[in-house]
Design an enzyme around this catalytic site. Structure first.
Site, short mmCIF file in Angstrom:
data_model
loop_
_atom_site.label_atom_id
_atom_site.label_comp_id
_atom_site.label_asym_id
_atom_site.label_seq_id
_atom_site.Cartn_x
_atom_site.Cartn_y
_atom_site.Cartn_z
N LEU A 91 67.53 -10.28 0.99
CA LEU A 91 67.73 -10.91 0.04
C LEU A 91 68.36 -12.21 0.26
CD1 LEU A 91 68.58 -8.15 -2.51
CD2 LEU A 91 66.54 -9.52 -2.50
N ASP A 92 67.95 -13.46 -0.16
CA ASP A 92 68.57 -14.69 0.27
C ASP A 92 69.93 -14.76 -0.39
OD1 ASP A 92 68.32 -16.10 -2.35
OD2 ASP A 92 66.37 -15.71 -1.91
N GLU A 93 70.72 -15.85 0.26
CA GLU A 93 72.02 -16.09 -0.30
C GLU A 93 72.24 -16.18 -1.78
OE1 GLU A 93 75.85 -18.79 0.62
OE2 GLU A 93 73.92 -19.07 1.57
N SER A 109 70.46 -14.72 -4.01
CA SER A 109 69.68 -13.65 -4.94
C SER A 109 70.65 -12.31 -4.74
CB SER A 109 68.26 -13.26 -4.21
OG SER A 109 67.68 -14.13 -4.53
#
Length: 368
Positions: free
Chosen positions: A130-132, A134
């Protein structure tokens, strides 16, 4: 002195790549680099480099081949003189906060997912990313085999997200997401997209993905003209986030783990049905994916190729050769009674108006 029936069994597994030690068919046997990774020395690739340095020994003998098999219950595996033992497999569900990274190494020193598990004292890694910016459900484990299966699109484990976007996407734009949009990495496509509410001038949607590309949802909505304001993963296959608070984690229950494994086993045996590459056997069928579309006829016989739907030559007629047993009555002009008009030519130029000689049978060729 009588030796063993198979002299190879009297040697340790370091003698040959892939040769199992005595009792090698027991489930406690590992590839060496996999065993080192399970003991917390790093990733498999990092462990391969450690093995090649000669710092790993098996039964007191240095090993430089990472692909050998070892049985930690019957053999002594040491790293720099310290005996290694496999760690117990653990499975966690984390509600990842925003600003936390999924990588295990960050030169800038920012907070990582594994930093939230410091008290567990085992080497862990997240399944997927999960990106930063999210948040939401993230499975964290030290089971590399399970992690690879969960992340691989072949096993079709769906991820469900709750997304807030600026504005209100039309049904036509949402259909674009379902049909797929091409990016540099390939075709990005959602399994489903439906409205889940609104707030002010923004809309909430529930998005289901079959596989995860880098910032896939954000890039898809940017392409159709709607900026993603917040993104939360709320489910990973059968695992639901529920009311778990941000930053907290829990262990997977036995039932959750068994259900997850049963889905993996079922999808492994069942090939994908959808048209999507690496896609989703569980997804609802797309238009045109079920059988041949209308207008396309299934070829009869194995020798014929399928025709193009909608073409003027979609169903070409076969060449007809008539060889009647009894010759028809031939008129003075040479035309058969009930056939073409006298003096006319066939479409191909054959069958001119010359009268037939004697009682020779006539042959009519009709090409289309």
């Amino acid at each position: 002195m009588t030796g063993p029936r198979n002299p190879r069994k009297n040697k340790t597994s370091i003698s040959k790549k892939g040769t199992a030690p005595a009792g090698g068919e027991t489930p406690t046997e590992f590839r060496l680099q996999k065993f080192l990774a399970s003991a917390g020395l790093g990733s498999r690739r990092q462990c391969e480099e450690l093995i090649r340095t000669g710092r790993v020994t098996v039964d007191g003998l240095p090993v430089e081949n990472p692909g050998i098999n070892v049985n930690p219950l019957k053999q002594v595996v040491e790293y720099d003189g310290e005996r290694l033992k496999p760690e117990r497999l653990k499975y966690f569900v984390l509600n990842k906060p925003k600003g936390v990274l999924c990588t295990n190494h960050d030169p800038a020193g920012r907070t990582r997912v594994i930093d939230l598990f410091a008290k567990e004292r085992v080497r862990l890694f997240p399944v997927g990313r999960l990106d930063e910016d999210s948040e939401g459900l993230l499975i964290v484990t030290n089971d590399g085999d399970l992690a690879n299966q969960l992340a691989h699109p072949r096993y079709r484990i769906y991820r469900t997200y709750r997304v807030q976007v600026a504005g209100f996407p039309t049904n036509e734009k949402l259909q674009q997401l379902r049909d797929g949009i091409f990016f540099r990495e390939g075709k990005f496509q959602v399994i489903s997209a439906k409205f889940a509410g609104k707030q002010g001038k923004s809309a909430y949607l529930e998005i289901v993905l079959g596989q995860g590309h880098n910032r896939e949802i954000r890039r898809l909505f940017a392409r159709i003209g709607h900026k993603v304001m917040s993104l939360q993963r709320i489910a990973f296959g059968p695992i639901r986030l529920g009311k778990q608070k941000v930053g907290q984690y829990r262990e997977l229950t036995r039932n959750e783990l068994e259900e997850l494994r049963s889905i993996l086993e079922r999808n492994k045996k069942t090939p994908p049905k959808g048209p999507r590459s690496g896609g989703s056997g569980n997804s609802s069928p797309k238009r045109g994916s079920k059988g041949a579309p209308k207008g396309r006829r299934k070829p009869e016989g194995s020798g014929r190729k399928p025709e193009m739907a909608g073409s003027e030559e979609a169903t070409p007629q076969k060449k007809r050769i008539r060889r009647p047993n009894n010759s028809p009555t031939v008129g003075a002009s040479g035309g058969k009674s009930g056939g073409r008009p006298s003096g006319g030519k066939s479409r191909s130029g054959y069958g001119s108006s010359k009268p037939a000689a004697g009682k020779k049978k006539t042959k009519t060729y009709d090409f289309h």
